[in-house]
Structures are given as C-alpha cells and as structure tokens.
Design an enzyme around this catalytic site. Sequence first.
Site, PDB file in Angstrom:
ATOM      1  N   SER A   1     -13.373 -31.396  -8.506  1.00  0.00           N
ATOM      2  CA  SER A   1     -12.933 -30.116  -9.022  1.00  0.00           C
ATOM      3  C   SER A   1     -11.505 -30.172  -7.352  1.00  0.00           C
ATOM      4  O   SER A   1     -12.103 -31.013  -6.636  1.00  0.00           O
ATOM      5  CB  SER A   1     -13.338 -28.749  -7.957  1.00  0.00           C
ATOM      6  N   GLY A   2     -10.300 -30.460  -8.000  1.00  0.00           N
ATOM      7  CA  GLY A   2      -9.179 -31.145  -6.957  1.00  0.00           C
ATOM      8  C   GLY A   2      -8.759 -32.159  -7.515  1.00  0.00           C
ATOM      9  O   GLY A   2      -8.002 -32.610  -6.816  1.00  0.00           O
TER      10      GLY A   2
ATOM     11  N   THR B   1      -6.705 -31.839 -14.751  1.00  0.00           N
ATOM     12  CA  THR B   1      -6.424 -30.507 -15.272  1.00  0.00           C
ATOM     13  C   THR B   1      -4.515 -30.706 -15.472  1.00  0.00           C
ATOM     14  O   THR B   1      -3.831 -30.916 -17.085  1.00  0.00           O
ATOM     15  CB  THR B   1      -5.596 -29.344 -15.277  1.00  0.00           C
TER      16      THR B   1
ATOM     17  N   ASN C   1      -9.985 -26.101  -4.783  1.00  0.00           N
ATOM     18  CA  ASN C   1      -8.665 -26.325  -5.469  1.00  0.00           C
ATOM     19  C   ASN C   1      -8.142 -24.645  -5.971  1.00  0.00           C
ATOM     20  O   ASN C   1      -8.862 -24.263  -6.206  1.00  0.00           O
ATOM     21  CB  ASN C   1      -9.326 -27.014  -7.060  1.00  0.00           C
TER      22      ASN C   1
ATOM     23  N   SER D   1      -8.921 -24.718 -10.508  1.00  0.00           N
ATOM     24  CA  SER D   1     -10.081 -25.735 -10.605  1.00  0.00           C
ATOM     25  C   SER D   1     -10.280 -25.436 -11.888  1.00  0.00           C
ATOM     26  O   SER D   1     -10.214 -24.207 -12.404  1.00  0.00           O
ATOM     27  CB  SER D   1     -11.176 -25.180  -9.556  1.00  0.00           C
ATOM     28  N   SER D   2     -10.481 -25.570 -13.239  1.00  0.00           N
ATOM     29  CA  SER D   2     -10.929 -25.496 -14.023  1.00  0.00           C
ATOM     30  C   SER D   2     -12.653 -25.373 -14.182  1.00  0.00           C
ATOM     31  O   SER D   2     -13.321 -25.692 -13.861  1.00  0.00           O
ATOM     32  CB  SER D   2     -11.126 -26.799 -15.163  1.00  0.00           C
TER      33      SER D   2
ATOM     34  N   GLY E   1     -16.887 -33.692 -12.846  1.00  0.00           N
ATOM     35  CA  GLY E   1     -16.934 -34.989 -12.785  1.00  0.00           C
ATOM     36  C   GLY E   1     -18.531 -34.165 -11.829  1.00  0.00           C
ATOM     37  O   GLY E   1     -18.909 -33.559 -11.702  1.00  0.00           O
TER      38      GLY E   1
ATOM     39  N   GLU F   1     -21.069 -33.580  -9.613  1.00  0.00           N
ATOM     40  CA  GLU F   1     -20.584 -32.697  -8.635  1.00  0.00           C
ATOM     41  C   GLU F   1     -22.654 -32.671  -7.384  1.00  0.00           C
ATOM     42  O   GLU F   1     -23.472 -32.531  -7.465  1.00  0.00           O
ATOM     43  CB  GLU F   1     -20.689 -30.859  -8.516  1.00  0.00           C
TER      44      GLU F   1
END
Length: 1079
Positions: A107-108, A112, A157, A160-161, A387, A389
């Site tokens: 994330s970040g 996206t 992020n 973040s998605s 990704g 984690e």
Amino acid sequence: MEVKTSLLDNMIGVGDMVLLEPLSEESFLENLRKRFDHSEIYTYIGSVVISMNPYRSLPIYTPDKVEEYRNRNFYELSPHIYALADEAYRSLRDQDKDQCILITGESGAGKTEASKLVMSYVAAVCGKGQEVNKVKEQLLQSNPVLEAFGNAKTVRNDNSSRFGKYMDIEFDFKGDPLGGVISNYLLEKSRVVKQPRGERNFHVFYQLLSGASDDTLKKLKLERDFSKYNYLSLDSAAVNGLDDAANFRTVRNAMQIVGFMEDEVQSVLELVAAVLKLGNIEFKPESRCNGNDESRVKDKNDLKEMCELLGIEQSVLERAFSYRTVEARLEKVSTTLNVSQAYYARDALAKNLYSRLFSWLVTRINESIKAQGKTRHKVMGVLDIYGFEIFEDNSFEQFIINYCNEKLQQIFIELTLREEQEEYVREGIEWHNIEYFNNAVICDLIENNQNGILAMLDEECLRPGTVTDETFLDKLNTICADHQHFESRLSKNSKFLTDHSLPHNCFRIQHYAGKVLYRAEGFVDKNNDLLYRDLSQAMYKATHSLIKQLFPEGNPAKVNLKRPPTAGFQFKASVGTLMRNLQTKNPNYIRCIKPNDKKASHIFTESLVCHQLRYLGLMENVRVRRAGYAFRQAYEPCLERYKMLCKKTWPHWRGPAREGVEVLMTDLQVSGEEFSYGRSKIFIRNPRTLFFLEERRRQCLQDLATLIQKIYRGWKCRSHFLLLKKSQIVVAAWYRRYAQQKKYQKIKSATTVVQSYTRGWQARKLLRELKYQKRCEEAATTIAAYWHGTQVRREYRKFFRANAGRKIYDFTIQRIMQKYFLGLKSSLPSMSPIDKNWPSRPYLFLDGVHKELRRIFHLWRCKKYRGSFTAERKAVYEEKLEASEIFKDKKALYPSSVSQPFKGDYLEISKNPKYQKLNSAVEEKVLLADVVNKINRANGKGTARIFLLTKNSVVLADQKTGQVKASVPLPDLTSVSVSTQSDGFFALKLKEGSASAVKGDFLLSSEHLIEIITKLHHIGSTAADRERLNVDISDEFLVQFKQDKVCVKFIQGVPKNGNNVSCKRKNNRLLEVSVPATA
C-alpha cells in the site's frame, strides 16, 4: 533524420538490473537509489518494470512522451511504464496475443496510479471515433467510482485501494477498445465499522457529507458534521491534498458517464446513508424473567430514519437485533441476543450491506462497459492487487492476501521461465534447466484440500460443537507440525518450544518473501463472515429497489438451511479462477516500490526498500533471468550499434545483418562461450561482455568524434582564412578610397579656413570704420540733446513746479487702475454661471467699478453659456423654466424634481418589442411615455396604465396587453388640477359635451407629475390653434366621474402602508388622499 537512442545510452546507474555487475542486494539497492536521486523512477529486470513512487508530479507523462514511446521497441528508449504498455498493446494488436499486466506492491507504492497510467496510454494510442471515444471514456471513468467506494486513507497511503481489481479490456481486430469486465477481490469490509488510528473509512462517506447539496442531505436524513457518526474516525477526517467536495462531484459525473440512471445513483446514496445511520444505533440490556439479558435499542430515532431510507418496518428490524432464529430440519429455535451479540449483528449487517453494495456497483459497471456481441475479442487484463503484507499484527486478511501473492509469485516464476524457454526454442538456442526456489510447497500448505490451512479452517467453522480460534490453532499444531514452512510454539516440533519470539496464540509461515507471524485470534469469525438469517429476512422485506437484490437469501420461499460458503473458500475459488485466466495470457509485470513511509519526495529509506525487494522476490527474478543469457538483441540494431568497432563493417555493411555480426564478433576476438547466435538475435551470456562492447564503442566514438572534430576544424580554418583574405582586399580598397577622400577634405578645409580668415580681417576693418563713424554721429546728437534739454528746462522751470502735485496724483491713479485690471484679468473665476466667486476689491474707491464689472462679467458668461446649448438641451431648460414658473413655491413636490432630468420616453416604447403593437397604433411622435395609476372612484385603488403624450392627444393603454383604453385630443382638455402636497395625483378635466368626456374626467397618479403637466402646458402654449392649458393648484378640487362630481381632498397624515400616498373613499362624493408630512 530521426536520432536512434538506446537503453544503454546516457545511462544513470544500470537501466536493466539483468546487466548489474556484480549482482548483490547492496548493488541492487545502490543502483535503485542512484536512479531515484536523478528522478529515474523506472528500472527494468528484463521485461519487468520496477516503479518507485516519487511522491510528486514528474513531467514524464505528457502527450509528447506518449508519442515518443509509441510504436518503439521495448529497449529502444530509457525505462518507462509507457514502454511496457506499448509492448503489450502492440503484441495484442499485431500478433493477436492476449495480454495481462500484473501490478503488485504494498500500500502506497503507486499500484493504482500505475494502472491508471497504463489505461490512459492505451486509450491515447488506440483508434479514434465517436463510439470508440465513448467506450474509452467509460473505461477510464469507472476508476473514480470504484476508488470512491473501495479506497480509503491509511497511514501508508492517502488513497489506498482496499480491494483487489482485475479488469479485462476487450479490443477488436483493429486494436480499438470495445468494452471491459471488472472483477473485484476481497474488499476490506471490516473498515466500515472500525478503522485503525490515523486512518479513515472509505472515501464515499466523507465525499457525500462534504459535497452533497443541503437538499440531498435532507432527503438522506444526514448532517455535514462527521462527529455525528460512530463509523467515521475524526482524527483523520480531513486529508491534505484531498478535496472531498470536488471528488463527490467528480464521482457523480463519472457515474453518469458510465451509465448509471439518476434513480440508481439516488438508491446507492441511500444505502451509504443507511450504513452511517446503522452505526449510530446503540443497545442497552434489559433483564427478562428467566434471568437472561436481552438487548434493546436505546434511541430509536436513527433506527427509524434508517428504516425510512430502506423501506423496512421498524419493528421487524428491531426484533432482528434482539432475537436470533436457528432453523433445523423440522423445528425453529428462537434465542435472545445480549448487548454484545446485538452489536456484532449490527456491525455484521453494516459490513455485508456495504460489501454487497460494492459488488453490485462492479456488476452494474460491467453491464455498461461490457463488449457487445458474442464473438471472441482480443483481451488485455490489468491486475491491481495488494502486495505482500507483513505488519506487527497480522490476521486473517493478511493471511489470504499473502496466499494470493504466493500464487502470483508461483505463476510469475512459471511464466517467466516458460517465456525464456520459448524464446530459446524459437531462436534455436540450447536450453538448460534453471534451478530456482519453487514456492509450490507453500501454496500446498495453504490450499491443500485435505491438510491445507484453509481446508482445516473451513472444517473447524463447519463442525458442530464449540469452535474457537484456540481449537483451530490446536488442529494446525497437530497436522502441520512437521511441515518445514510452518512454525508454532505449541506444535509437536520441539525446536520451537523455547522460541520466545513466537507467542502461544500465534503461528508462523515461512513465505517466499520471508517469515510472517499470524495471530490466530479472529480467524474463525472472519472466515465464517456470518450474517444472522433474521437480518437477511428483514432486509428482504424492504421496499427499497436495491435491497432485495443484495439479500436474495432472505427470501422466505427459498430458505436454504445449508451454510453459505466461507470467506476463505470463496477467496480460494476466485484466486484459482484468476490464476487460470492469467495462464491463458502473455504476462507483463510492474513491481511497485515505496521509497519511504513519510509520503515525502527525495527520501530513500534503504531498510524499507530492501524489505520490499525481498518480499517482491526481485533478486530471485534477476537470477532467473540471468540463469541463461543476460542480454539478447536483434542482429540489425546490434550491427547498427557496434559496426564502428570493425573496419570490415564500418561505415556500411552490404551483406545480411547476421553475417555482419559474426564478422564483428570474430574481429573483436570475443570468446565463443560468451555468446550464441539465434535465428534473429544474438544472445550474450555475461553482462561483462556487453559492458566490454559498450566500452569499446565509447572509445571508438571518442576517436570518431576526434576525427570529425579535426576535419571540421581544418575546414573551418580554411574557410575562415579565405574569408579573411577576401575581406582584406575589400577593406584595403575601401580604405584607399577613404584615405583619398579624407586628404581632399583636409585640403578643402584648409583653403576654406584661409579664405575665412582673409574675409574676416576685411570685415572687421570695415566694421571698425563704421563703428567710429556711428560713435561720432551719436556723440553729436547727444551733445545737441543735452543742450536743447538745458534750454527747455531753463525756460519752463517756473511752470512745472506749480502743477507737479496734480500730475503725480493722476500718474498714481493710472498705475493703480492698471495694476487692478491686470490683477483682475489673472484671477477671473470659472465660466460656470453658478460660480459665486469674485476677486476682492483692493481699494475702497473702486467699489462701484468692482460691482459693475462683476455684473457685466456674469451677464457675459451667461450669454456664452447659453450660446453653447444644443437645440435639445435648450428645449429641456425651457421646460425646466416653464416648470419653475408653474410650480415654484406652489407645489411641495417641485424641489425634488429640479435635479431630475426630463427624460420623456421612460418606457423606450420605440425600441421595446413588448410595446411594438402600441407604438404602431400611435401615428404621431411620442413626447412622453410613462406608467401611471388610474384611480378608481369606487375604492380609491389604482390600476396601472401606460400614459402616452403626443402633440395632439393623450393616450391611456393597458400595461400588460398594450391595448388602447382611451385617447383624448388635447383640444378637449380644459385644465389640470393638482394639490400643493408632495403627492403625484393630478386630474385631467375634459371639455363638457366633447366625445372624450362621456366617461368623465381622469384622476391619475404618477412619479413624474411635474414633467407630465409641464409638457402638457408647453404643448398648449406653443400651439397657435388652441388655448393655453390652465393648471389649478389646490388641496381640494372637483372631478367629474360620468354624471357625478366627486370632491378630491388632500390631507397630511401617516398612511397605513408606510410612507406612500394612499387614497381612500369616504362616501359617494368624497375621495380623501393621505399624504406623508414633509420634514
């Protein structure tokens, strides 16, 4: 001529990690750092793109950049995401190969944004046309909708998605987009009810409260204050750089473009509002007679408003929060819910409501963007998924996310090796097996149908009896204890019994990216994802248009006693479908890396990047790529790049490119073990060989540059010498001409000087003689004058002394008058007739003259002022003068009218199309047009009429229709009556017996009374064939209404409607007009 560039030209660090020498984790990081510091955020590993998030805008995504990378080979330019997107698109369009682009990273890291860049590039380079542009716009506008409902602000992020997205874009045979299909994976629905500190709920909640209109919020029963809702965290409600209000408008517009109907948008917003209301429902315990506690809703207002939004009976939903019905085959058992169970049911309903709404949105978008027709199309898939984690506290969500990444890593290695093997076979190169770590054993540990962790978790969730996270962990410890990638302190494996880094309620899995510690707490509940059947049935009873679609299991006619599939089972099935889909396509990889945790530009945190390198498996990727041949290139560009290294191939090679490369490599004495010849490419095994070629090329280019410089400098010096020689001849010719001209000018100047000196001497001699003669004559004249003066003074001395006083007096008076007139001339006032200034008199004896001159000057400047008048302005002043004669000191309204110009046509009747019919009905020129009020004798109220005055008549017309109501010839007017007050009433009295007097006199009211009566009087006084109009000024006068005479009386007082004049009927013979008293 187009300049060819290459990945190897002007390289900062190494553009392709496969060429990194030596290869180590430290050199890998140092190369990334060097490129990141120079704003080079993209690096290759073969055909894989590494993307570093710069946390700032870079000028590398312009339309010019799109054109630069369009239809170019992958290694032809410096690394860029556009190069990968172009390679994938051209392979799909030209070679009819389905493509997929896999974007991974934490994330970040910019996943996206990377997917948006890929889609925008494909949209820019594909075909144009109205229908194609519409499809492209719908595909691009699906992103803002999904981001609003599926993205949130996290500590890592701001956008973040919180779900995985896979989009298949379908193309026709020309490469134009036809539509697409979106699949979503594992929405983080637990965020709906609870967010970690420093994070927000999904964007749509804040966008709705910030950007919706007051009317929309009122319909949704919401308030703008975030603090009113329990499901919204307050510490991070506002995010720098995010304008929730503007984003809400963007989302509404995007939904419209994608194809959402207005009622569908309203239904979606109602469900979002219902989730917020659901979070505000609180419960209290209530004791029952059997000693058990039963939950009850504290404040039913939010429950009521939520039920109104969804169209549910309040009592039905309230009972569902208090009771739970368990159905067996032949019986139903109803049990009460305590407060904690009620809160669990509330949160479960909120999570299910939101997640099902999100799935419905994806389905609805797919209906709009899907390709028409059933023929097979070319497909490009874009996968934007979470990704690997590794957090301090890892739970069920991290477990299945990491399982998905294990599957992606497995397919990545398989497809990469398969691609390498296919290229070697295609080129006729001998293939050797490559040793690598196969993570299939880890995937089997998780997904095995018999002894896999997911299978055991499902078995625990479905078995009868007491099921807890501890029983699940015990089962893992029993079955997986001997697995080399599973670690637990309570397992039978004794080597972990003293491992204090491994808590008792946790287990650890050694993934391909490293070891991850999972806390078993919550695994069973999250896998069950249980929603009580009572709540499903309550939702199904709603009259809302969407709810029945979202909760089909609540239909009493279709009761299914079978337990729904678990979250783990569903995710495993969807991941399997995704893997099968990806294996049918040609893969393209984008690995996104986050350089720091501060979301700041120009900061490279080495430990964080190293951590990501490991769990993304980038080093493993480089080793797999380098296991065969590190570099390969087609013969033509290879010969073009290195042909200057051999005299036989420089400057032009006439034969086939392969033979030229063979001659080149033989001449350079490169060992045959370092390269192999394929059918269309040369394969170089070691990066050192490539760098040797590049170094030789660099030295050769320097030698060639020196040669070119030598030849150029020689040519330049020869050209410069010839130019100097030619210039010297021209300069010498011009100089000789100039020298002769200067010599001639010098001789001419000397001759002129001699002549001037001679003539000067002669002139001065003559001047001296003339001056002497003149002095003699002046001396004689002076002597004679003095003599004659002496004689005259001697003769008249006695007379002069007798009259000296009078002469001095007259001279003094004359000087004073002269000074007075000159001073008066310089200090005269302005030419304005109203200027009262006049210079003060200097002496008392000039008083009479001073006043007379002031009077004469005033009369003169008045005459000059009048002379400057135009005919129109003169007419206006004549009317103003006439008004003064009629009304001054007689009518209280007159002083306020002096400063107002007489405009005449206040309605612009000739220009206004509204009065075109009325203007055509009046044949003469209109001198005055205004709106007046015609007073009704019955009640004293006024009716608006248009008042028109021409040279021969007065016309009254209806204001709305323009229809003429009355036309009175001016000869029929005998007089006009007005009051002495400040009102605007006036009566037009008609000649008895005339045709106009049938209905009687007219009592009217106007704001421009002074102007109307002045113009009437002026027309009468200038007409030779009629008498002057009489103006009667009195506070009481008679008006003839048909056969009756009515007295109109004006009094001072305070009218009922404020400061305006009011008219009131007292009896049949009296109308009383109340006028405000003037100050």
